[in-house]
Design a protein around this motif. Structure first.
Motif, PDB file in Angstrom:
ATOM      1  N   SER A   1       0.868  -1.196   0.012  1.00  0.00           N
ATOM      2  CA  SER A   1      -0.172   0.088   0.219  1.00  0.00           C
ATOM      3  C   SER A   1       1.075   1.206  -0.086  1.00  0.00           C
ATOM      4  CB  SER A   1      -0.821   0.005   1.344  1.00  0.00           C
ATOM      5  OG  SER A   1      -1.688  -1.326   1.347  1.00  0.00           O
ATOM      6  N   ASN A   2       1.861   1.213   0.780  1.00  0.00           N
ATOM      7  CA  ASN A   2       2.631   2.508   0.906  1.00  0.00           C
ATOM      8  C   ASN A   2       4.101   1.999   0.639  1.00  0.00           C
ATOM      9  OD1 ASN A   2       0.416   2.626   3.353  1.00  0.00           O
ATOM     10  ND2 ASN A   2       0.464   4.283   2.008  1.00  0.00           N
ATOM     11  N   ALA A   3       4.439   1.122   0.194  1.00  0.00           N
ATOM     12  CA  ALA A   3       5.861   0.586  -0.136  1.00  0.00           C
ATOM     13  C   ALA A   3       6.389   1.415  -1.245  1.00  0.00           C
ATOM     14  CB  ALA A   3       5.902  -0.929  -0.445  1.00  0.00           C
ATOM     15  N   LEU A   4       7.838   1.694  -1.062  1.00  0.00           N
ATOM     16  CA  LEU A   4       8.440   2.037  -2.204  1.00  0.00           C
ATOM     17  C   LEU A   4       9.516   1.108  -2.676  1.00  0.00           C
ATOM     18  CD1 LEU A   4       9.291   5.935  -0.853  1.00  0.00           C
ATOM     19  CD2 LEU A   4       7.687   5.188  -2.802  1.00  0.00           C
ATOM     20  N   TRP A   5       9.802  -0.030  -1.903  1.00  0.00           N
ATOM     21  CA  TRP A   5      10.758  -1.047  -2.441  1.00  0.00           C
ATOM     22  C   TRP A   5      10.291  -2.392  -2.378  1.00  0.00           C
ATOM     23  CZ3 TRP A   5      11.619   3.036   1.005  1.00  0.00           C
ATOM     24  CH2 TRP A   5      12.392   4.051   0.666  1.00  0.00           C
ATOM     25  N   PHE A   6      10.772  -3.077  -3.050  1.00  0.00           N
ATOM     26  CA  PHE A   6      10.343  -4.596  -2.943  1.00  0.00           C
ATOM     27  C   PHE A   6      11.650  -5.288  -3.663  1.00  0.00           C
ATOM     28  CE2 PHE A   6       8.938  -3.854  -7.165  1.00  0.00           C
ATOM     29  CZ  PHE A   6       9.248  -4.898  -7.915  1.00  0.00           C
ATOM     30  N   PHE A   7      11.806  -6.524  -3.005  1.00  0.00           N
ATOM     31  CA  PHE A   7      12.932  -7.193  -3.707  1.00  0.00           C
ATOM     32  C   PHE A   7      12.565  -8.972  -3.465  1.00  0.00           C
ATOM     33  CE2 PHE A   7      14.835  -7.385   0.563  1.00  0.00           C
ATOM     34  CZ  PHE A   7      15.484  -8.312   0.616  1.00  0.00           C
ATOM     35  N   ARG A   8      13.366  -9.775  -4.020  1.00  0.00           N
ATOM     36  CA  ARG A   8      13.292 -11.327  -3.859  1.00  0.00           C
ATOM     37  C   ARG A   8      14.301 -11.681  -2.823  1.00  0.00           C
ATOM     38  NH1 ARG A   8      11.609 -15.151  -8.928  1.00  0.00           N
ATOM     39  NH2 ARG A   8      11.342 -16.911  -7.503  1.00  0.00           N
ATOM     40  N   PRO A   9      14.038 -12.069  -1.914  1.00  0.00           N
ATOM     41  CA  PRO A   9      15.057 -12.515  -1.191  1.00  0.00           C
ATOM     42  C   PRO A   9      15.347 -14.198  -1.325  1.00  0.00           C
ATOM     43  CG  PRO A   9      13.475 -12.475   0.332  1.00  0.00           C
ATOM     44  CD  PRO A   9      12.766 -11.725  -1.009  1.00  0.00           C
ATOM     45  N   THR A  10      16.583 -14.519  -1.125  1.00  0.00           N
ATOM     46  CA  THR A  10      17.025 -15.789  -1.363  1.00  0.00           C
ATOM     47  C   THR A  10      16.369 -16.637   0.167  1.00  0.00           C
ATOM     48  OG1 THR A  10      19.068 -15.465  -0.130  1.00  0.00           O
ATOM     49  CG2 THR A  10      18.787 -15.741  -2.477  1.00  0.00           C
ATOM     50  N   ALA A  11      16.119 -16.012   1.146  1.00  0.00           N
ATOM     51  CA  ALA A  11      15.689 -16.763   2.479  1.00  0.00           C
ATOM     52  C   ALA A  11      14.386 -15.963   2.819  1.00  0.00           C
ATOM     53  CB  ALA A  11      16.528 -16.926   3.387  1.00  0.00           C
ATOM     54  N   SER A  12      14.290 -15.750   4.313  1.00  0.00           N
ATOM     55  CA  SER A  12      13.127 -14.753   4.778  1.00  0.00           C
ATOM     56  C   SER A  12      13.374 -13.161   4.550  1.00  0.00           C
ATOM     57  CB  SER A  12      13.029 -15.279   6.180  1.00  0.00           C
ATOM     58  OG  SER A  12      14.135 -14.971   6.848  1.00  0.00           O
ATOM     59  N   CYS A  13      12.424 -12.800   4.738  1.00  0.00           N
ATOM     60  CA  CYS A  13      12.506 -11.127   4.633  1.00  0.00           C
ATOM     61  C   CYS A  13      13.143 -10.623   5.755  1.00  0.00           C
ATOM     62  CB  CYS A  13      11.034 -10.611   4.371  1.00  0.00           C
ATOM     63  SG  CYS A  13      10.105 -10.981   3.085  1.00  0.00           S
ATOM     64  N   PRO A  14      13.840  -9.846   5.562  1.00  0.00           N
ATOM     65  CA  PRO A  14      14.596  -9.113   6.680  1.00  0.00           C
ATOM     66  C   PRO A  14      13.604  -8.267   7.180  1.00  0.00           C
ATOM     67  CG  PRO A  14      15.592  -8.175   4.659  1.00  0.00           C
ATOM     68  CD  PRO A  14      14.562  -9.271   4.143  1.00  0.00           C
ATOM     69  N   GLY A  15      13.877  -7.790   8.666  1.00  0.00           N
ATOM     70  CA  GLY A  15      12.918  -6.590   9.400  1.00  0.00           C
ATOM     71  C   GLY A  15      12.965  -5.165   8.644  1.00  0.00           C
ATOM     72  N   GLN A  16      14.095  -5.017   8.160  1.00  0.00           N
ATOM     73  CA  GLN A  16      14.396  -3.773   7.493  1.00  0.00           C
ATOM     74  C   GLN A  16      15.491  -3.886   6.132  1.00  0.00           C
ATOM     75  OE1 GLN A  16      16.295  -0.957  10.274  1.00  0.00           O
ATOM     76  NE2 GLN A  16      14.454  -0.186  10.860  1.00  0.00           N
ATOM     77  N   TRP A  17      14.983  -3.114   5.371  1.00  0.00           N
ATOM     78  CA  TRP A  17      16.062  -3.100   4.164  1.00  0.00           C
ATOM     79  C   TRP A  17      16.506  -1.404   3.704  1.00  0.00           C
ATOM     80  CZ3 TRP A  17      14.820  -2.825  -1.497  1.00  0.00           C
ATOM     81  CH2 TRP A  17      15.630  -3.386  -2.425  1.00  0.00           C
ATOM     82  N   TYR A  18      17.551  -1.052   3.895  1.00  0.00           N
ATOM     83  CA  TYR A  18      18.223   0.012   4.124  1.00  0.00           C
ATOM     84  C   TYR A  18      17.273   1.073   4.629  1.00  0.00           C
ATOM     85  CZ  TYR A  18      20.936  -1.511  -0.286  1.00  0.00           C
ATOM     86  OH  TYR A  18      21.795  -2.375  -1.013  1.00  0.00           O
ATOM     87  N   ASN A  19      17.240   0.530   5.957  1.00  0.00           N
ATOM     88  CA  ASN A  19      16.638   1.160   7.000  1.00  0.00           C
ATOM     89  C   ASN A  19      14.847   1.677   6.629  1.00  0.00           C
ATOM     90  OD1 ASN A  19      18.977   1.573   8.633  1.00  0.00           O
ATOM     91  ND2 ASN A  19      19.734   3.251   7.126  1.00  0.00           N
ATOM     92  N   GLN A  20      14.481   1.012   5.978  1.00  0.00           N
ATOM     93  CA  GLN A  20      13.107   1.087   5.635  1.00  0.00           C
ATOM     94  C   GLN A  20      12.268  -0.449   6.160  1.00  0.00           C
ATOM     95  OE1 GLN A  20      12.367   3.891   4.542  1.00  0.00           O
ATOM     96  NE2 GLN A  20      14.689   4.235   4.343  1.00  0.00           N
ATOM     97  N   ALA A  21      11.103  -0.041   6.884  1.00  0.00           N
ATOM     98  CA  ALA A  21      10.458  -1.153   7.457  1.00  0.00           C
ATOM     99  C   ALA A  21       9.857  -2.366   6.666  1.00  0.00           C
ATOM    100  CB  ALA A  21       9.414  -0.531   8.652  1.00  0.00           C
ATOM    101  N   ASN A  22       9.989  -3.511   6.949  1.00  0.00           N
ATOM    102  CA  ASN A  22       9.305  -4.566   5.990  1.00  0.00           C
ATOM    103  C   ASN A  22       7.942  -4.535   6.684  1.00  0.00           C
ATOM    104  OD1 ASN A  22       7.946  -6.941   5.576  1.00  0.00           O
ATOM    105  ND2 ASN A  22       9.923  -8.257   5.872  1.00  0.00           N
TER     106      ASN A  22
END
Length: 140
Positions: free
Chosen positions: A98-119
């Protein structure tokens, strides 16, 4: 009312982008990628300052979409994806994008943050990340 200003070529470009980035994620996954794309045009913050069109957002360098570097992106837009693109342009939002500016496809689980942005969550293979309302109020 549309969330961003577009023309028919913009709609087709967004349709091609969501297919190339997320066809394997199904209709819902393509809508979520469309949410991220529209949010980037709307945002005018962080990595997405001065993006004013679908074209600017799609071909942003650095930080743009990988799909634009592959031939599949350059195939003609199909009606199904054109309809999905119109839905997100017209304001339809799907959680967790809804309000996301980023997405990616990880090899495992989603990290809690990505470049200081909340999952904000995961849909199939994609993890989504959103800024705060303080950093990017236009996204909310």
């Amino acid at each position: 009312m549309a969330r961003i200003k577009t023309n028919s070529e913009d709609v087709k470009m967004l349709a091609r982008l969501i297919r190339a980035e997320a066809e394997g994620e199904g209709e819902l996954g393509m809508l979520m990628v469309g949410n991220v794309a529209v949010n980037r045009v709307k945002a005018d913050c962080l990595d997405f300052r001065n993006l004013r069109s679908i074209r600017d957002m799609t071909f942003q360098r650095p930080g743009g979409f990988e799909a634009t570097q592959k031939g599949y992106f350059y195939q003609s837009a199909r009606e199904k994806e054109i309809r999905l693109a119109r839905r997100v342009i017209n304001g339809e939002r799907q959680h967790p994008a809804s309000n996301a500016l980023w997405f990616f496809r990880p090899t495992a689980s989603c990290p809690g943050q990505w470049y200081n942005q909340a999952n904000t969550g995961r849909h199939k293979s994609h993890c989504f990340f959103a800024p705060t309302t303080v950093n990017c109020p236009n996204v909310f």
